[in-house]
Write an enzyme that holds these catalytic residues in place. Sequence first.
Site, mmCIF file in Angstrom:
data_model
loop_
_atom_site.group_PDB
_atom_site.id
_atom_site.type_symbol
_atom_site.label_atom_id
_atom_site.label_comp_id
_atom_site.label_asym_id
_atom_site.label_seq_id
_atom_site.Cartn_x
_atom_site.Cartn_y
_atom_site.Cartn_z
ATOM 1 N N GLU A 73 0.784 -1.285 -0.099
ATOM 2 C CA GLU A 73 0.330 0.024 0.110
ATOM 3 C C GLU A 73 0.963 1.132 0.031
ATOM 4 O O GLU A 73 0.288 2.391 -0.409
ATOM 5 C CB GLU A 73 -1.043 0.273 1.226
ATOM 6 N N SER A 90 -46.485 -31.371 40.728
ATOM 7 C CA SER A 90 -45.847 -32.058 41.931
ATOM 8 C C SER A 90 -44.199 -31.924 42.011
ATOM 9 O O SER A 90 -43.654 -32.519 42.782
ATOM 10 C CB SER A 90 -45.916 -33.641 41.348
#
Length: 772
Positions: free
Chosen positions: A194, A471
């Site tokens: 770059e 239960s």
Amino acid sequence: MARQKTTRQLPVSGEGLRPAALLWGIAKALVLLALGFVVGFLGPYAWVIDRRVAADFAALSWQVPTRVMARPLLLRPGLPMDLQTLRSELEAAGYREDGQGSQPGSFAVDGARVRLATRAFVDVDGLQPARSGRIELGGGQVRSLQAGDGSALRELRVDPARIATLYGERREERRLVRLQEVPPLLVTTLQAVEDRDFKRHIGVDFTGIARAAWVNFRSGEIRQGASTLTQQLARNLYLNREQRYWRKVKEALHAIAMERRFDKSRILEAYLNEVFLGQQGGQAIHGFAAAGEFWFGSEIEQLRPGEIALLVGLVRGPSFYDPRRHPERARERRNRVLQQMAETGLVSPSEAASYAAQPLGLKRQVGLAGNRAPDFLSLVRTQLERDYPAEALRGAGLTVLTTLAPSAQSAAEAAVASELEALQTGNRPPLEAALVLTDSQRGEVLAVVGARRPSPAGFNRALDAQRPVGSLLKPFVYMLALAQPQRYALATPVDDAPIEVRLPNGRSWEPSNANDRSHGRVSLQQALSQSYNQATVRLGMELGVERLGRLIEVLSGTRPPAHPSLLLGAVDMSPFQIAQLYQFLASGGRLQPLRAVRGVLDAEGRPLSRYDRPIESPQPGDALASRLTGIALQESARTGTAQRLGSDGLARLSPAGKTGTSNDSRDSWFAGYTGSHLAVAWVGNDGNAPTGLFGATGAMRIWSSVFKRLPSSPLNVGDEGLEFVWLAPENFARTDEGCPEARRYAFVAGHAPIEHEGCNASRLREWFNLGD
């Protein structure tokens, strides 16, 4: 003599002037005009930019998202584990199965042996270094652990998976790194591709512009860009991406100002953290560290040359070269970068060719976690909100360390989805489900499922649905009795016969059993394992309903009304509250608040809060009562209401569990635990319509499906503080093991019957009674 008048004719425009003089005049005018522009406008504008850059870049900071992590996987010999579960854990954490298992973040499988290289990470107790190890699996557990040199390992800790990301105002994924933490090869490759003159230019590289123009002219395509790294950074920080000459001027002025004010290292570090390198929906990936995790599941310091080449290649166009959508473009771009690396001597030509021949190497599950477990994340937020309001977490750069186990969460979600699909038949109303799964010994929540199809905006039934529990409260009635060993034991007889209970309003309540049959004189163990209502109410009224209400409040934080029907579960609770209740039983009598958060780290990895606690020993009386209750619940899974677990292949786990069904089968529940896990499942309809499902035919199917997928330890209640004796069935007197119908019961040591009868005692009694 009159003077002759003379006149001079002015030349027509341009006549009498040489072309050179005309051009020189125009040039001077243009220069003066340009100089005036520079002095009058561009100079002050550049000064403004310089001041802006000086202030903004010096104070440059990014909003870093808060990361929410699962728990690290702690491998040790004897840990319940199989290859499928281990692979699920490693893949969730972004590990790659590369056939070698030598690079951090990779593993290799050879039959029942796994070679693994972990990554370094920061946990609540500090930095955990990267390690290599060999794992041998067998018999549903980890058989052995070895270090890379062949020596035995006591444990191996695998870095956790990211399960969620909490963003701030912008959904930008970024992990900040310092320049010295970035691999030198990445830095030099970036400059080679770059900006080769980065170390020498002043922000704008005029030589580079000329070189790029020449290279692009010769190749007939754009092979090099003219923008320096500093210009690219200026564009990302201060400008938009419009393609106009004036923007290029502003870009250059910003770059020159940055170079004038700050050193190259500062600029390069900012670039490495800011550059845009990918997109996932509305999630933008910024910086090489975040991109390494996004594309490869790798820490930045572990990136390989081929991966570095691909990331640097993406700088030119992350969307155009997206390796998932356009793999061929990405491969060509990567290979071009590898060629440039070879041209500049960063790698040899043979190495470049070797890397170019390799696949792109993307991780299997591309992307970063947005919210993998939304129902679990709801619990995390709830438990954190006292110390960290929601807005204090978003975009704060924190790390939240949770207790979630990715393999357990996957197993839970798969079980809910598959079983609900199978149960959704005929005219049955639309079914929903919830599940909470915990570590039965540590009180850590491993998985939460709050809906058939979990979503961040959905209703979380695991936490928020208040439903009649049926239960499920019965075991706590019996535990209250068993906490009094001088009065009660599992063998203590109780009448399962019709009972009338007078209510405060003057009415009477006459509970019946599920099958409308009474069973006469039974033991407490039989009454609980078979879930007899009449026996439970008789026992509960002896003990006092108020005591049951206080116990539930102590264990769950919820105080239910103390009416007699509470004995049979006439109270609304959430699956999470039920899990909190049963954690006391599963842990052997420990008071353990269920927690989903282990700790919080700041942006530097320092601990801000720590929520894990050492495991404390239970009170002796609590331990004995909970273990005796667990024995009765194991009997339920063998011969009682949960006996289908045996036919499901789970008898090997010796589970303890209790079914629950509300009136008209509107709610189906099951709570059960093994030696290492507790899970509570619920199935029902959001409109409260009858489903036709009982505890064993609905919720227990989900529970069973989870534990078919999840490696777990068998439940071993142990005999410490207990003694086991054989009793005769008709009078519960002590007898011999070989006697017909003799049953083995557990007692608190010192409280077992002393009187002993032989096998013929009952026959002699029958004979004498007949003789009467």
